[in-house]
Design a protein around this motif. Structure first.
Motif, PDB file in Angstrom:
ATOM      1  N   PHE A  21      -9.341 -66.971 -22.206  1.00  0.00           N
ATOM      2  CA  PHE A  21     -10.516 -67.572 -22.824  1.00  0.00           C
ATOM      3  C   PHE A  21     -11.594 -67.684 -21.753  1.00  0.00           C
ATOM      4  CE2 PHE A  21     -13.023 -71.474 -23.226  1.00  0.00           C
ATOM      5  CZ  PHE A  21     -13.660 -71.234 -24.426  1.00  0.00           C
ATOM      6  N   ALA A 105     -19.659 -70.850 -32.465  1.00  0.00           N
ATOM      7  CA  ALA A 105     -18.513 -71.622 -31.985  1.00  0.00           C
ATOM      8  C   ALA A 105     -18.732 -73.130 -32.071  1.00  0.00           C
ATOM      9  CB  ALA A 105     -18.213 -71.236 -30.535  1.00  0.00           C
ATOM     10  N   LEU A 108     -16.001 -75.411 -33.379  1.00  0.00           N
ATOM     11  CA  LEU A 108     -14.667 -75.275 -32.783  1.00  0.00           C
ATOM     12  C   LEU A 108     -14.464 -76.268 -31.647  1.00  0.00           C
ATOM     13  CD1 LEU A 108     -14.471 -71.372 -32.559  1.00  0.00           C
ATOM     14  CD2 LEU A 108     -13.590 -72.860 -34.372  1.00  0.00           C
ATOM     15  N   LEU A 109     -13.266 -76.759 -31.514  1.00  0.00           N
ATOM     16  CA  LEU A 109     -12.899 -77.579 -30.362  1.00  0.00           C
ATOM     17  C   LEU A 109     -12.324 -76.637 -29.316  1.00  0.00           C
ATOM     18  CD1 LEU A 109     -11.270 -80.621 -32.166  1.00  0.00           C
ATOM     19  CD2 LEU A 109     -13.606 -80.378 -31.305  1.00  0.00           C
ATOM     20  N   LEU A 110     -12.980 -76.571 -28.162  1.00  0.00           N
ATOM     21  CA  LEU A 110     -12.637 -75.584 -27.147  1.00  0.00           C
ATOM     22  C   LEU A 110     -12.250 -76.244 -25.831  1.00  0.00           C
ATOM     23  CD1 LEU A 110     -15.627 -73.180 -27.833  1.00  0.00           C
ATOM     24  CD2 LEU A 110     -13.270 -72.972 -28.665  1.00  0.00           C
ATOM     25  N   PRO A 111     -11.441 -75.549 -25.023  1.00  0.00           N
ATOM     26  CA  PRO A 111     -11.119 -76.073 -23.695  1.00  0.00           C
ATOM     27  C   PRO A 111     -12.392 -76.214 -22.861  1.00  0.00           C
ATOM     28  CG  PRO A 111      -9.832 -74.086 -24.180  1.00  0.00           C
ATOM     29  CD  PRO A 111     -10.820 -74.263 -25.287  1.00  0.00           C
ATOM     30  N   ALA A 148      -3.136 -77.088 -28.079  1.00  0.00           N
ATOM     31  CA  ALA A 148      -4.583 -77.179 -28.300  1.00  0.00           C
ATOM     32  C   ALA A 148      -5.290 -75.903 -27.836  1.00  0.00           C
ATOM     33  CB  ALA A 148      -5.157 -78.398 -27.584  1.00  0.00           C
ATOM     34  N   CYS A 149      -4.871 -75.368 -26.702  1.00  0.00           N
ATOM     35  CA  CYS A 149      -5.493 -74.143 -26.183  1.00  0.00           C
ATOM     36  C   CYS A 149      -5.139 -72.930 -27.043  1.00  0.00           C
ATOM     37  CB  CYS A 149      -5.095 -73.921 -24.728  1.00  0.00           C
ATOM     38  SG  CYS A 149      -5.850 -75.120 -23.598  1.00  0.00           S
ATOM     39  N   THR A 151      -4.471 -73.020 -30.273  1.00  0.00           N
ATOM     40  CA  THR A 151      -5.247 -73.190 -31.500  1.00  0.00           C
ATOM     41  C   THR A 151      -6.704 -72.787 -31.278  1.00  0.00           C
ATOM     42  OG1 THR A 151      -3.780 -74.922 -32.297  1.00  0.00           O
ATOM     43  CG2 THR A 151      -6.003 -74.877 -33.228  1.00  0.00           C
ATOM     44  N   ALA A 152      -7.273 -73.215 -30.153  1.00  0.00           N
ATOM     45  CA  ALA A 152      -8.661 -72.878 -29.836  1.00  0.00           C
ATOM     46  C   ALA A 152      -8.824 -71.372 -29.669  1.00  0.00           C
ATOM     47  CB  ALA A 152      -9.109 -73.604 -28.578  1.00  0.00           C
ATOM     48  N   ALA A 155      -8.677 -69.592 -33.009  1.00  0.00           N
ATOM     49  CA  ALA A 155      -9.882 -69.827 -33.813  1.00  0.00           C
ATOM     50  C   ALA A 155     -11.043 -68.964 -33.322  1.00  0.00           C
ATOM     51  CB  ALA A 155     -10.262 -71.303 -33.771  1.00  0.00           C
ATOM     52  N   VAL A 156     -11.199 -68.871 -32.017  1.00  0.00           N
ATOM     53  CA  VAL A 156     -12.243 -68.019 -31.449  1.00  0.00           C
ATOM     54  C   VAL A 156     -11.957 -66.568 -31.805  1.00  0.00           C
ATOM     55  CG1 VAL A 156     -13.212 -67.139 -29.286  1.00  0.00           C
ATOM     56  CG2 VAL A 156     -12.862 -69.597 -29.574  1.00  0.00           C
TER      57      VAL A 156
END
Length: 169
Positions: A21, A105, A108-111, A148-149, A151-152, A155-156
């Motif tokens: 990512f 984006a 989206l919840l992103l790192p 979480a990562c 999933t992110a 989604a991206v």
């Protein structure tokens, strides 16, 4: 006390997937970037054969290697440089690369940092300073953080445009 594995060791030990990512619009403006912007074009596979070897060997043994880049538009000069080199470097090595304009984006919840996700079991965060120079790495295996990562990234990936179709604005 056991030393943490290096990036290359993590990559070489991946069994199923190695996903990257990227969320920055620029990284350290090194000599390669300066040379490219000066018009001195080069073959990235010849410049960085170790990457082509590492990725192609991983892909050959069945590892899914992906890279998702979130970019601001209009894109920065650095992103134009990355885009121009992606086919001859990342894709040639066997990576699948997608691009997502930052405005797509927002929900989206992103790192908070660029990272590599290996086999959905560990995350290697890359830490950079404000000038885009890497200042360190942080290996995390906490299942909640890894989940979480993953999933992110997924989604991206779902929203992003394949490299072959993306035209930098």
């Amino acid at each position: 006390m056991t030393a943490e594995p290096t990036f290359e060791e993590l990559f070489r030990s991946a069994q199923h997937s190695a996903w990257h990512f990227e969320g920055r619009d620029a990284y350290a403006l090194d000599e390669d970037y300066r040379e490219w912007t000066a018009g001195n074009r080069f073959d990235p596979a010849e410049r960085w054969p170790w990457w082509v070897d590492l990725v192609s060997a991983s892909v050959a043994r069945g590892v899914d290697v992906r890279r998702a880049r979130i970019v601001s538009e209009p894109v920065s000069g650095y992103i134009r440089y990355e885009h121009a080199l992606t086919s001859g470097h990342n894709v040639k090595a066997g990576e699948s690369v997608r691009w997502l304009p930052r405005r797509q984006a927002s929900s989206l919840l992103l790192p908070g940092n660029d990272c590599w996700v290996f086999d959905r079991s560990s995350v290697l965060f890359n830490h950079f300073n404000g000038d885009g120079e890497m200042t360190g790495e942080e290996l995390v295996t906490d299942p909640a953080v890894v989940s979480a990562c993953v999933t992110a990234f997924e989604a991206v990936w779902e929203r992003a445009t394949p490299h072959e179709e993306y035209r930098p604005a």
